[in-house]
Design a protein around this motif. Structure first.
Motif, PDB file in Angstrom:
ATOM      1  N   LEU A   1     118.504 -54.979 131.517  1.00  0.00           N
ATOM      2  CA  LEU A   1     119.633 -54.825 132.431  1.00  0.00           C
ATOM      3  C   LEU A   1     119.755 -56.067 133.294  1.00  0.00           C
ATOM      4  O   LEU A   1     118.835 -56.404 134.050  1.00  0.00           O
ATOM      5  CB  LEU A   1     119.430 -53.613 133.353  1.00  0.00           C
ATOM      6  CG  LEU A   1     119.483 -52.209 132.764  1.00  0.00           C
ATOM      7  CD1 LEU A   1     119.449 -51.184 133.903  1.00  0.00           C
ATOM      8  CD2 LEU A   1     120.712 -52.001 131.903  1.00  0.00           C
ATOM      9  N   LEU A   2     120.887 -56.767 133.200  1.00  0.00           N
ATOM     10  CA  LEU A   2     121.189 -57.860 134.122  1.00  0.00           C
ATOM     11  C   LEU A   2     121.878 -57.215 135.318  1.00  0.00           C
ATOM     12  O   LEU A   2     123.100 -57.060 135.351  1.00  0.00           O
ATOM     13  CB  LEU A   2     122.080 -58.908 133.452  1.00  0.00           C
ATOM     14  CG  LEU A   2     121.364 -59.956 132.583  1.00  0.00           C
ATOM     15  CD1 LEU A   2     120.741 -59.316 131.340  1.00  0.00           C
ATOM     16  CD2 LEU A   2     122.331 -61.051 132.149  1.00  0.00           C
ATOM     17  N   ASN A   3     121.053 -56.777 136.254  1.00  0.00           N
ATOM     18  CA  ASN A   3     121.529 -55.984 137.397  1.00  0.00           C
ATOM     19  C   ASN A   3     122.199 -56.890 138.447  1.00  0.00           C
ATOM     20  O   ASN A   3     122.057 -58.105 138.413  1.00  0.00           O
ATOM     21  CB  ASN A   3     120.346 -55.228 138.014  1.00  0.00           C
ATOM     22  CG  ASN A   3     120.783 -54.161 138.984  1.00  0.00           C
ATOM     23  OD1 ASN A   3     121.807 -53.507 138.783  1.00  0.00           O
ATOM     24  ND2 ASN A   3     120.023 -53.967 140.039  1.00  0.00           N
ATOM     25  N   LYS A   4     122.924 -56.263 139.352  1.00  0.00           N
ATOM     26  CA  LYS A   4     123.697 -56.966 140.388  1.00  0.00           C
ATOM     27  C   LYS A   4     124.735 -57.883 139.750  1.00  0.00           C
ATOM     28  O   LYS A   4     125.060 -58.953 140.271  1.00  0.00           O
ATOM     29  CB  LYS A   4     122.772 -57.746 141.334  1.00  0.00           C
ATOM     30  CG  LYS A   4     121.685 -56.882 141.980  1.00  0.00           C
ATOM     31  CD  LYS A   4     120.886 -57.623 143.030  1.00  0.00           C
ATOM     32  CE  LYS A   4     119.768 -56.756 143.610  1.00  0.00           C
ATOM     33  NZ  LYS A   4     118.985 -57.427 144.657  1.00  0.00           N
ATOM     34  N   ALA A   5     125.258 -57.438 138.595  1.00  0.00           N
ATOM     35  CA  ALA A   5     126.249 -58.241 137.872  1.00  0.00           C
ATOM     36  C   ALA A   5     127.509 -58.444 138.698  1.00  0.00           C
ATOM     37  O   ALA A   5     128.235 -59.425 138.492  1.00  0.00           O
ATOM     38  CB  ALA A   5     126.586 -57.575 136.543  1.00  0.00           C
ATOM     39  N   ASP A   6     127.750 -57.537 139.645  1.00  0.00           N
ATOM     40  CA  ASP A   6     128.931 -57.670 140.508  1.00  0.00           C
ATOM     41  C   ASP A   6     128.795 -58.830 141.480  1.00  0.00           C
ATOM     42  O   ASP A   6     129.791 -59.262 142.075  1.00  0.00           O
ATOM     43  CB  ASP A   6     129.151 -56.370 141.293  1.00  0.00           C
ATOM     44  CG  ASP A   6     127.923 -55.953 142.078  1.00  0.00           C
ATOM     45  OD1 ASP A   6     126.816 -55.924 141.492  1.00  0.00           O
ATOM     46  OD2 ASP A   6     128.053 -55.641 143.282  1.00  0.00           O
ATOM     47  N   LEU A   7     127.566 -59.375 141.651  1.00  0.00           N
ATOM     48  CA  LEU A   7     127.342 -60.512 142.537  1.00  0.00           C
ATOM     49  C   LEU A   7     127.279 -61.838 141.767  1.00  0.00           C
ATOM     50  O   LEU A   7     127.229 -62.903 142.376  1.00  0.00           O
ATOM     51  CB  LEU A   7     126.033 -60.329 143.320  1.00  0.00           C
ATOM     52  CG  LEU A   7     125.891 -59.049 144.157  1.00  0.00           C
ATOM     53  CD1 LEU A   7     124.547 -59.041 144.880  1.00  0.00           C
ATOM     54  CD2 LEU A   7     127.036 -58.913 145.156  1.00  0.00           C
ATOM     55  N   ALA A   8     127.248 -61.748 140.434  1.00  0.00           N
ATOM     56  CA  ALA A   8     127.062 -62.940 139.601  1.00  0.00           C
ATOM     57  C   ALA A   8     128.398 -63.466 139.080  1.00  0.00           C
ATOM     58  O   ALA A   8     129.387 -62.739 139.007  1.00  0.00           O
ATOM     59  CB  ALA A   8     126.133 -62.610 138.434  1.00  0.00           C
ATOM     60  N   ASP A   9     128.399 -64.729 138.689  1.00  0.00           N
ATOM     61  CA  ASP A   9     129.565 -65.388 138.101  1.00  0.00           C
ATOM     62  C   ASP A   9     129.824 -64.767 136.722  1.00  0.00           C
ATOM     63  O   ASP A   9     128.996 -64.886 135.820  1.00  0.00           O
ATOM     64  CB  ASP A   9     129.253 -66.886 137.967  1.00  0.00           C
ATOM     65  CG  ASP A   9     130.431 -67.709 137.492  1.00  0.00           C
ATOM     66  OD1 ASP A   9     131.217 -67.194 136.672  1.00  0.00           O
ATOM     67  OD2 ASP A   9     130.554 -68.870 137.922  1.00  0.00           O
ATOM     68  N   PRO A  10     130.955 -64.073 136.524  1.00  0.00           N
ATOM     69  CA  PRO A  10     131.163 -63.332 135.276  1.00  0.00           C
ATOM     70  C   PRO A  10     131.153 -64.197 134.020  1.00  0.00           C
ATOM     71  O   PRO A  10     130.659 -63.762 132.971  1.00  0.00           O
ATOM     72  CB  PRO A  10     132.527 -62.650 135.480  1.00  0.00           C
ATOM     73  CG  PRO A  10     133.167 -63.342 136.634  1.00  0.00           C
ATOM     74  CD  PRO A  10     132.080 -63.894 137.477  1.00  0.00           C
ATOM     75  N   GLU A  11     131.675 -65.421 134.098  1.00  0.00           N
ATOM     76  CA  GLU A  11     131.688 -66.290 132.919  1.00  0.00           C
ATOM     77  C   GLU A  11     130.276 -66.684 132.515  1.00  0.00           C
ATOM     78  O   GLU A  11     129.916 -66.669 131.337  1.00  0.00           O
ATOM     79  CB  GLU A  11     132.519 -67.545 133.195  1.00  0.00           C
ATOM     80  CG  GLU A  11     134.014 -67.283 133.242  1.00  0.00           C
ATOM     81  CD  GLU A  11     134.809 -68.573 133.396  1.00  0.00           C
ATOM     82  OE1 GLU A  11     134.242 -69.653 133.125  1.00  0.00           O
ATOM     83  OE2 GLU A  11     135.986 -68.481 133.790  1.00  0.00           O
ATOM     84  N   VAL A  12     129.451 -67.023 133.502  1.00  0.00           N
ATOM     85  CA  VAL A  12     128.071 -67.420 133.204  1.00  0.00           C
ATOM     86  C   VAL A  12     127.278 -66.203 132.724  1.00  0.00           C
ATOM     87  O   VAL A  12     126.411 -66.314 131.852  1.00  0.00           O
ATOM     88  CB  VAL A  12     127.407 -68.075 134.431  1.00  0.00           C
ATOM     89  CG1 VAL A  12     126.019 -68.599 134.063  1.00  0.00           C
ATOM     90  CG2 VAL A  12     128.258 -69.216 134.963  1.00  0.00           C
ATOM     91  N   SER A  13     127.578 -65.022 133.283  1.00  0.00           N
ATOM     92  CA  SER A  13     126.888 -63.799 132.846  1.00  0.00           C
ATOM     93  C   SER A  13     127.109 -63.556 131.359  1.00  0.00           C
ATOM     94  O   SER A  13     126.177 -63.181 130.640  1.00  0.00           O
ATOM     95  CB  SER A  13     127.384 -62.593 133.649  1.00  0.00           C
ATOM     96  OG  SER A  13     126.941 -62.667 134.985  1.00  0.00           O
TER      97      SER A  13
END
Length: 278
Positions: free
Chosen positions: A62-74
């Protein structure tokens, strides 16, 4: 901050070694390992020693806190993990999004395990990546203590979900030595390392340097400053001035400014930011 100083950011207290031993004792009960990392630093926040838990288990990352991360890089990271690992399922996750919780439960139930009636899952990861919040989202109520600092979860406990999944909650565990000095720096940014082990001004300066290079617009927006044609000390001063962080005599308070920058990043106030790229 110099590489020489970064090397000294190491943290592996006795309770982590103990927790590691206790997890190994329970592994024979486990069907699925749910490994939680921080989507903003997916590689640095991934404990390489967790492979010893997963070699004969179904494995969800799980790449958690995805709402805080840059969506393109995610998305780049999702592609990277799929290409470079044999993990069965890799998901971007926001523990406060009910749809993602439903998707995670379905993904667990479709895994190839013997006892489908009661799947036993180990939830693990380093400190401060949001394991307890993930568990609370799955069980539907607040059973585990959460906090934006390392060491909140002290012991292990079994918890059940409405779908009859059994979750083993575990303390955050690091590994004995960070081979790459940058990892210690990155984990300090996340708040995964006890904050008395490093100089906050050095850590904040390195974070600010990265943000200026990759996310200048976000910096300018939150602190109401300009970073154009300014060096790092000048930007630091501008942030202190913008927030009125002064000490006696009207000089800038670099300690409080450092804490401000680090907390604003950890809490997602600067924007959707990812601090390493695949």
């Amino acid at each position: 901050m110099t590489d020489e100083k970064i090397e000294y950011i190491q943290w592996y207290p006795g309770h982590m070694a103990k927790a590691n031993r206790e997890i190994k004792e329970k592994l024979k009960l486990i069907n699925v390992v749910i490994e939680v990392v921080d989507a903003r630093l997916p590689l640095s926040s991934k404990n390489p020693e967790i492979n010893q838990y997963t070699w004969n288990k179904q494995h969800i990352l799980l790449l958690n806190k995805a709402d805080l991360a840059d969506p393109e890089v995610s998305q780049d990271w999702i592609d990277w993990f799929k290409k470079n690992t044999d993990i069965q399922q890799i998901m971007l996750y926001d523990a406060f999004d009910r749809r993602q919780k439903t998707e995670l439960v379905k993904n667990i139930q479709t895994l190839n395990v013997k006892n489908k009636a009661q799947i036993k899952c180990l939830v693990c990861g380093i400190p401060n990546v949001g394991k307890s919040t993930v568990i609370n989202s799955l069980i539907g109520k607040k059973k585990t203590q959460v906090g934006n600092k390392p060491g909140v979860t002290k012991g292990q406990q079994w918890l059940s979900t409405p779908e009859n999944l059994m979750l083993l909650d575990t303390p955050g565990i690091l590994w004995p030595k960070f081979e790459d000095p940058a990892v210690g720096l990155h984990l300090a940014w996340l708040g995964s390392i006890k904050d008395t082990l490093y100089e906050k001004e050095n850590i904040a300066a390195d974070l600010l340097k990265y943000l200026v290079a990759y996310y200048p617009d976000e910096l300018e927006a939150i602190y109401k400053i300009s970073v154009v044609d300014r060096n790092l000390p000048e930007i630091f001063d501008a942030i202190a001035k913008s927030r009125g962080l002064l000490i006696k005599g009207g000089e800038y308070d670099y300690t409080r400014t450092s804490v401000l920058i680090l907390n604003d990043f950890k809490n997602g106030r600067i924007g959707r930011i990812t601090l390493e790229r695949p």
